[in-house]
Design an enzyme around this catalytic site. Structure first.
Site, PDB file in Angstrom:
ATOM      1  N   ARG A 143      17.878 -73.790  83.766  1.00  0.00           N
ATOM      2  CA  ARG A 143      19.124 -73.812  82.631  1.00  0.00           C
ATOM      3  C   ARG A 143      18.761 -74.842  81.780  1.00  0.00           C
ATOM      4  O   ARG A 143      19.526 -74.876  80.733  1.00  0.00           O
ATOM      5  CB  ARG A 143      20.458 -73.855  83.213  1.00  0.00           C
ATOM      6  N   HIS A 154      10.309 -67.200  92.151  1.00  0.00           N
ATOM      7  CA  HIS A 154      12.002 -67.495  92.846  1.00  0.00           C
ATOM      8  C   HIS A 154      12.162 -66.445  94.137  1.00  0.00           C
ATOM      9  O   HIS A 154      11.617 -65.753  94.177  1.00  0.00           O
ATOM     10  CB  HIS A 154      12.881 -66.971  91.582  1.00  0.00           C
ATOM     11  N   GLU A 164      11.617 -62.374  91.253  1.00  0.00           N
ATOM     12  CA  GLU A 164      12.702 -62.838  92.413  1.00  0.00           C
ATOM     13  C   GLU A 164      12.494 -62.011  93.604  1.00  0.00           C
ATOM     14  O   GLU A 164      12.356 -60.712  93.700  1.00  0.00           O
ATOM     15  CB  GLU A 164      14.038 -62.534  91.603  1.00  0.00           C
TER      16      GLU A 164
END
Lengths: 312, 319
Positions: free
Chosen positions: A69, A114, A179
């Site tokens: 982020r 991820h 992911e």
């Protein structure tokens, strides 16, 4: 657009450890840094890279702030060097090495690896519905490997509600968050590791074929477009007062209809989904999102048409 | 071990003192969330006494809970050996050692008459272990609680695990109680709260309190047999000899197969370069397969033997 042409993807980066406790990416990148033969392709310069080494060392998501982020314009231009939070310093360094966006030095493709505690299978996270390159890559992977056909999903996060992740700032087009779950933080599951490895193998094959001039004809791809984030019910002090309902738990990508059980309070009362239509939930009960006020995310299922693509 | 009845002779009923105080602990590891939330609910509802049983709820490691981490300086659940409990506290003493001594003063002292009658500590594991009742020494009381829970809980398998260390070496918080055990429920990722796991833990705690009340009010609990997994042997991950880095993952055929008998020749590890490592030696039962917290010591799993423990009937000793 009947045929989209892109420059060849010559420089490809594979990021692991953006969150230091998401072990598949950490392990794969460490393996490939030591011996990169598996990720080598003709005419492609592939660089495996650990983005958050301090978090990896401590096996924690982040040290000061979430790296995924941290790539805001303010952070990337912030002064202060060693006084800045660790991840802000890292974001600046990564931007120097792999970016900046729009410059000729910027890498062409970045895969950011991820894991999630959610039962999401393998999900490719894209930023745009016009991302024909990644849509074609997804299609190629699904067609090439029958095991991944049902396992691999694509999710599109609208740029506004998407966070300033590693990849969004660096590349013009070819950005892919991968992911894979479910896997607990800090744990390495063999099946999850191998799935990620296989996906990347096919993805690199695709890039090689693309660079050789292969034209990929138009195709349709099912995607899930992120709508909104749903938080846990909380009391006046911000404490969680209910859990993801057992019926919803592990039900990523399954339809959630109005009236379906959604949360279960600690004393056994069911709270139902009150939306106006069916949605497809995902990121259900992701450990890292408790602090981000997110129990799950709603999506809408769409079919996108990806135009044919070929190297320019 | 004085557990097996002589063949053909039924064991006599054993009378034990009443159990008037029960301590229930959670958050001993700050990211094992089920216990944290069970405690929160009990404290919200002011659960202090249920019938004849006084209940104390204790958040063992508040700092680790706040940070949602296993521990801050060191693992609290390894700090309760006699040596560590009597080590002098200085300014540089790690937080968890201090906290262990505080808990010892509050719930113990360990091994003394003042210690709480029964202590239960709530844990989660990333391993697929269902509900496990883990205890150090297998006294009749704890085994009867195991038997009771096994007969009532149907949501997941319920198993008994015995550590069997001398009391002075017992290192976990439950060793503070006159009788102590842990509930360990998995699989659940650390930092995640699953409703199904929460509900089973709640049921286990409620049934334990129910058992205590029935025991105190004079019910005789019939003897019988309980299977327990004992004699733990640790298996470490294969490592690179120079860097000490782990070079293999738990093999997919062993992953999630806790308590499934591991035979010689069965795969246990799949190296990052694709080679399979096989189990050698006796056929044993693996537990704590791929527990997150054990990577720090490079522990892959433990191997145990299954023993059948025989219990006499028990009831409360009347004055």
């Amino acid at each position: 657009v009947s045929l989209a042409r892109f420059d060849e993807a010559r420089r490809v980066a594979i990021f692991g450890g953006t969150h230091g406790n998401e072990m598949s990416g950490v392990t794969l990148v460490n393996l490939w840094v030591k011996n990169g033969s598996e990720i080598q392709r003709k005419m492609v310069d592939t660089k495996p890279f650990i983005t958050n080494p301090r978090a990896v060392e401590k096996c924690t998501r982040y040290v000061d702030t979430d790296l995924n982020r941290a790539f805001t314009p303010e952070n990337l231009s912030a002064l202060g060097e060693g006084d800045l939070p660790y991840e802000v310093q890292r974001a600046q360094e990564i931007n120097r090495i792999f970016g900046p966006k729009g410059s000729p030095e910027a890498y062409d493709v970045i895969f950011d690896l991820h894991n999630t505690t959610s039962n999401m299978g393998c999900t490719l996270i894209l930023e745009s519905s016009k991302d024909y390159f990644n849509l074609q890559m997804m299609n190629y992977i699904k067609v090439t490997d029958i095991r991944l056909k049902s396992l691999l999903k694509a999710s599109i996060q609208l740029v506004e509600c998407c966070f300033t992740s590693v990849n969004i700032v660096l590349c013009d087009w070819f950005i892919a968050g991968l992911e894979v779950g479910p896997q607990p933080q800090g744990v390495l599951r063999s099946n999850i590791f191998e799935a990620m490895r296989v996906i990347l193998k096919h993805a690199l094959d695709f890039i090689e074929l693309f660079n050789e001039g292969v034209e990929f004809p138009t195709c349709t791809v099912e995607v899930f477009r992120v709508l909104e984030r749903i938080d846990y019910p909380r009391d006046a002090n911000g404490n969680i007062i209910a859990m993801v309902h057992p019926n919803l738990q592990d039900g990523d990508w399954e339809p959630l209809n109005p009236g379906d059980p959604m949360f279960l309070t600690f004393d056994g009362k069911t709270l139902h989904y009150q939306g106006s239509g069916t949605i497809y939930p995902t990121f259900i009960n992701e450990a890292a999102y408790y602090e981000k006020q997110q129990a799950f995310v709603t999506t809408r299922r769409e079919t996108l048409v990806a135009s044919a693509i070929r190297k320019a | 071990m004085p557990y097996r009845a002589r063949f053909g002779r039924k064991m006599e009923c054993v009378s034990l003192p009443p159990l008037s105080n029960f301590a229930i602990c959670g958050g001993t590891h700050g990211n094992e969330l089920t216990g944290v939330y069970i405690l929160r609910e009990m404290q919200k509802h002011n659960v202090e006494k249920v019938g004849s049983v006084s209940i104390t709820t204790v958040l063992s490691n508040p700092r680790a809970v706040d940070a949602c981490r296993r521990y801050t300086d060191r693992d609290l659940n390894r700090c309760f050996t006699d040596d560590l409990l009597s080590s002098p506290i200085t300014e540089s003493t790690p937080y968890e050692l201090r906290r262990a001594q505080e808990l010892n003063a509050h719930l113990g002292p360990k091994g003394s008459e003042e210690a709480v009658d029964l202590l239960c500590d709530m844990h989660n594991t990333t391993s697929n272990m269902g509900l496990c009742i883990i205890f150090n020494s297998a006294d009749w009381l704890i085994l009867h609680i195991c038997k009771y829970l096994q007969s009532k809980i149907t949501s997941m398998p319920v198993r008994a695990l015995q550590m069997d260390l001398p009391l002075s070496e017992a290192f976990s918080v439950d060793s503070l109680g006159k009788h102590g055990f842990s509930f360990e429920i998995g699989p659940q990722p650390h930092g995640v709260l699953r409703a199904d796991v929460f509900n089973t833990m709640k049921e286990a705690v409620d049934l334990t309190i129910e058992w205590l009340q029935q025991f105190n009010s004079g019910r005789t609990f019939e003897g019988g047999e309980v299977e327990a997994y004992t004699r733990w042997k640790t298996v470490h991950y294969p490592r690179d000899p120079t860097t000490d880095e782990i070079t293999a993952a738990i093999h997919p055929q062993l992953q999630d197969n806790d308590f499934k008998l591991l035979q010689p020749g069965d795969p246990i590890f799949l190296s990052l370069s694709g080679e399979t490592v096989k189990h050698e030696g006796d056929a044993l039962y693996p537990v704590f397969v791929n527990e997150c917290a054990y990577y720090e010591q490079k522990i892959a799993y433990h191997l145990t033997q299954k023993s059948t423990l025989t219990l006499p009937s028990i009831n409360v000793k009347k004055d």
